[in-house]
Design an enzyme around this catalytic site. Structure first.
Site, PDB file in Angstrom:
ATOM      1  N   GLY A 244       0.794  -1.229   0.000  1.00 37.90           N
ATOM      2  CA  GLY A 244       0.000   0.000   0.000  1.00 37.90           C
ATOM      3  C   GLY A 244       0.826   1.279   0.000  1.00 37.90           C
ATOM      4  N   ASN A 245       2.032   1.223   0.624  1.00 36.17           N
ATOM      5  CA  ASN A 245       2.822   2.460   0.713  1.00 36.17           C
ATOM      6  C   ASN A 245       3.489   2.848  -0.604  1.00 36.17           C
ATOM      7  OD1 ASN A 245       4.643   0.337   0.916  1.00 36.17           O
ATOM      8  ND2 ASN A 245       5.936   1.342   2.440  1.00 36.17           N
TER       9      ASN A 245
ATOM     10  N   LYS B 155     -12.022 -10.757   4.019  1.00 36.55           N
ATOM     11  CA  LYS B 155     -11.330  -9.533   3.599  1.00 36.55           C
ATOM     12  C   LYS B 155     -12.270  -8.332   3.712  1.00 36.55           C
ATOM     13  CE  LYS B 155      -8.405  -7.132   0.863  1.00 36.55           C
ATOM     14  NZ  LYS B 155      -7.194  -6.640   1.439  1.00 36.55           N
TER      15      LYS B 155
ATOM     16  N   LYS C 214      -2.692 -10.060  -2.812  1.00 35.95           N
ATOM     17  CA  LYS C 214      -1.702  -9.764  -3.854  1.00 35.95           C
ATOM     18  C   LYS C 214      -0.380 -10.515  -3.682  1.00 35.95           C
ATOM     19  CE  LYS C 214       1.546  -6.558  -2.136  1.00 35.95           C
ATOM     20  NZ  LYS C 214       1.342  -6.713  -0.741  1.00 35.95           N
TER      21      LYS C 214
ATOM     22  N   LYS D 153       2.198 -12.787   3.304  1.00 38.21           N
ATOM     23  CA  LYS D 153       3.541 -12.530   2.751  1.00 38.21           C
ATOM     24  C   LYS D 153       4.458 -13.717   3.058  1.00 38.21           C
ATOM     25  CE  LYS D 153       3.099  -7.633   3.620  1.00 38.21           C
ATOM     26  NZ  LYS D 153       2.329  -7.335   2.417  1.00 38.21           N
TER      27      LYS D 153
HETATM   28  P1  ADP Z   1       1.064  -4.181   2.470  1.00 37.58           P
HETATM   29  O1  ADP Z   1       0.186  -3.059   2.085  1.00 37.58           O
HETATM   30  O2  ADP Z   1       2.508  -3.915   2.146  1.00 37.58           O
HETATM   31  O3  ADP Z   1       0.607  -5.528   1.971  1.00 37.58           O
HETATM   32  P2  ADP Z   1       0.232  -5.003   5.155  1.00 37.58           P
HETATM   33  O4  ADP Z   1      -0.338  -3.981   6.085  1.00 37.58           O
HETATM   34  O5  ADP Z   1      -0.704  -5.961   4.512  1.00 37.58           O
HETATM   35  O6  ADP Z   1       1.076  -4.197   4.069  1.00 37.58           O
HETATM   36  O7  ADP Z   1       1.364  -5.856   5.912  1.00 37.58           O
HETATM   37  C1  ADP Z   1       2.444  -5.223   6.575  1.00 37.58           C
HETATM   38  C2  ADP Z   1       2.141  -5.105   8.073  1.00 37.58           C
HETATM   39  O8  ADP Z   1       2.203  -6.398   8.690  1.00 37.58           O
HETATM   40  C3  ADP Z   1       3.126  -4.311   8.878  1.00 37.58           C
HETATM   41  O9  ADP Z   1       2.838  -2.925   8.847  1.00 37.58           O
HETATM   42  C4  ADP Z   1       2.995  -4.905  10.296  1.00 37.58           C
HETATM   43  O10 ADP Z   1       2.239  -4.051  11.119  1.00 37.58           O
HETATM   44  C5  ADP Z   1       2.193  -6.188  10.083  1.00 37.58           C
HETATM   45  N1  ADP Z   1       2.720  -7.369  10.754  1.00 37.58           N
HETATM   46  C6  ADP Z   1       1.932  -8.320  11.343  1.00 37.58           C
HETATM   47  N2  ADP Z   1       2.649  -9.311  11.851  1.00 37.58           N
HETATM   48  C7  ADP Z   1       3.958  -9.016  11.598  1.00 37.58           C
HETATM   49  C8  ADP Z   1       5.192  -9.695  11.893  1.00 37.58           C
HETATM   50  N3  ADP Z   1       5.214 -10.868  12.526  1.00 37.58           N
HETATM   51  N4  ADP Z   1       6.337  -9.111  11.478  1.00 37.58           N
HETATM   52  C9  ADP Z   1       6.331  -7.940  10.826  1.00 37.58           C
HETATM   53  N5  ADP Z   1       5.176  -7.244  10.522  1.00 37.58           N
HETATM   54  C10 ADP Z   1       4.003  -7.781  10.909  1.00 37.58           C
HETATM   55 MG    MG Z   2      -1.276  -6.544   2.482  1.00 35.47          MG
END
Ligand code: ADP
Ligand code: MG
Length: 320
Positions: free
Chosen positions: A14-15, A135, A220, A282
Site C-alpha cells: 500500500g505504501n 477480507k 496480492k 507474505k
Molecule cells: P502491504 O500493504 O505492504 O501488503 P500489510 O499492512 O498488509 O502491508 O502488511 C504489513 C504489516 O504487517 C506491517 O505494517 C505490520 O504491522 C504487520 N505485521 C503483522 N505481523 C507481523 C510480523 N510478525 N512481522 C512484521 N510485521 C508484521
Molecule cells: Mg497486504
C-alpha cells in the site's frame, strides 16, 4: 527463466501509493509512485530483469464507496470490474513513473519500456473461502445500516477490529495466472511488466473452459507467488512498510529474522507469529515460492528496496 536470480518479481504494498497521513490526492499518488519507481529503476540499473505487482485494498474500497454513494444515478458495478479498474489506475501510475525515471536516469539499452497488463487470476469454485469471507472492503457502517444492506444486497458484514461494521468478501486462493504466457513474452523481450495488480481480477473457469468474474479480492502476495513461480523467476521480493519479518511482533521480546530457512519459517508460520491479512500471506507466499523451486524470497521495507535485494536489509528466505 530457469530460476535465474537476476529475474525478480517485486510485490509493492500500500505504501507504494499512499503513505501514512496522505489524503490520497493525485499528488500523493504520484509522489509515492515515483518513490517506488526510483527503487525499481535502481534495481534495473544493476542488471536485474524486473516484473512488478502491487496491492489494491484501499483503492478497491474507494471504488466500492463511489459506487455505493452514486447508486441512485449510476448502476453499481461488480467487484471483479472494480478490481480491473484498480489495475488500470495503479498500473498507469507505475508504468508512467517507472518509464519517466528510466528516461531521467538514461537507461536505454537494457529496457524496451514499461507496460501494465489487465490480468485475470483463476480461483476455484469450491474454495472454502467462499463460505468464510474474511477480507474487509469499502465503508464502515453502524450495526443497523449493516443489517439493512445485508438484507437488501445479500452482502455479509462483520465487526471491524477498528470499530463499526464492514462488508467482508471472500479471499480465495489463487492458482493460475491466465495471461502468464503473454507476460513471459514481454519480459523475455525486454519490457518491465506490471501484472497481477491487486492480486489479479478473480475469475473461475466454467466446464466449457470459459472464464467468469467472481466477487472476491485475491491477496496480492499469494497471487504474486503464482506469477513468480509460473514465470520461473529466481527471486521474489515483497516490499512493504515494515523492515522485515518478526517473531513475537509488537511484543517486548520481538525479534527480526535476517536470514531464515524455509523449513524454520514454516514452523514459525504454524506457531501463529504472522497476522492473517498482513504479514501472514507474505510469509506464506515466500514459503510457497521457495517450495516451488524459487532461489530466494525477501520481505522488507519499500524505502530500503535496493538494500533488501542486496540482502543488507529485510528478511531473506532460503531453501531447506
Ligand atoms: P502491504 O500493504 O505492504 O501488503 P500489510 O499492512 O498488509 O502491508 O502488511 C504489513 C504489516 O504487517 C506491517 O505494517 C505490520 O504491522 C504487520 N505485521 C503483522 N505481523 C507481523 C510480523 N510478525 N512481522 C512484521 N510485521 C508484521
Ligand atoms: Mg497486504
Amino acid at each position: 527463466m530457469s530460476r535465474d536470480e537476476r529475474y525478480i518479481l517485486i510485490a509493492l504494498g500500500g505504501n507504494a501509493f499512499q503513505s501514512k497521513g496522505d489524503k490520497g490526492t493525485p499528488e500523493d499518488y504520484w509522489r509515492n509512485a515515483y518513490r517506488a519507481a526510483e527503487t525499481i529503476v535502481r534495481i534495473v540499473k544493476e542488471g536485474y530483469r524486473v516484473v512488478v505487482t502491487h496491492g489494491n485494498g484501499p483503492q478497491v474500497g474507494i471504488i466500492m464507496e463511489w459506487m455505493e454513494r452514486s447508486k441512485d444515478k449510476i448502476p453499481p458495478l461488480t467487484m471483479d470490474i472494480a478490481g480491473a479498474m484498480t489495475q488500470g489506475w495503479l498500473g498507469y501510475l507505475l508504468a508512467q513513473s517507472i518509464s519517466n525515471v528510466l528516461l531521467r536516469e538514461g537507461v536505454k539499452d537494457s529496457v524496451k519500456g514499461v507496460v501494465a497488463v489487465v490480468n485475470q487470476v483463476e480461483v476455484r469454485r469450491d474454495d472454502p473461502a467462499w463460505s468464510n469471507p474474511t477480507k474487509y472492503v469499502g465503508s464502515w457502517y453502524t450495526e443497523e445500516e449493516a443489517k439493512k444492506l445485508a438484507a437488501e444486497k445479500g452482502w455479509i458484514f462483520k465487526p471491524d477490529p477498528r470499530g463499526g461494521y464492514r462488508r467482508v468478501v471472500p479471499s480465495p486462493n489463487p492458482f493460475n495466472n491466465v495471461e502468464v504466457s503473454a507476460i513471459k513474452r514481454l519480459v523475455d523481450d525486454g519490457w518491465i511488466v506490471v501484472a497481477s495488480g491487486g492480486g489479479g481480477i478473480p475469475v473461475v473457469r466454467n466446464d466449457d473452459g470459459s472464464l467468469q468474474g467472481v466477487e472476491a479480492v485475491i491477496d496480492k502476495d499469494l497471487a504474486g507467488e503464482v506469477l513468480a513461480t509460473s514465470l520461473g523467476v529466481g527471486t521474489f521480493v515483497i516490499l512493504t512498510d515494515v523492515d522485515g519479518v518478526y517473531l513475537n511482533f509488537g511484543k517486548p521480546d520481538q525479534k527480526k529474522l535476517d536470514v531464515v530457512m524455509v523449513s524454520e519459517l514454516e514452523k514459525y508460520y504454524k506457531e501463529g507469529h504472522f497476522a492473517p491479512g498482513s504479514m501472514g500471506p507474505k510469509v506464506l507466499a515466500a514459503i510457497r515460492f521457495i517450495k516451488n523451486g524459487g532461489k530466494r524470497a525477501m520481505i522488507g521495507h519499500l524505502y530500503n528496496g535496493y538494500e533488501v535485494i542486496k540482502g543488507r536489509s529485510g528478511t531473506t528466505v532460503l531453501p531447506i
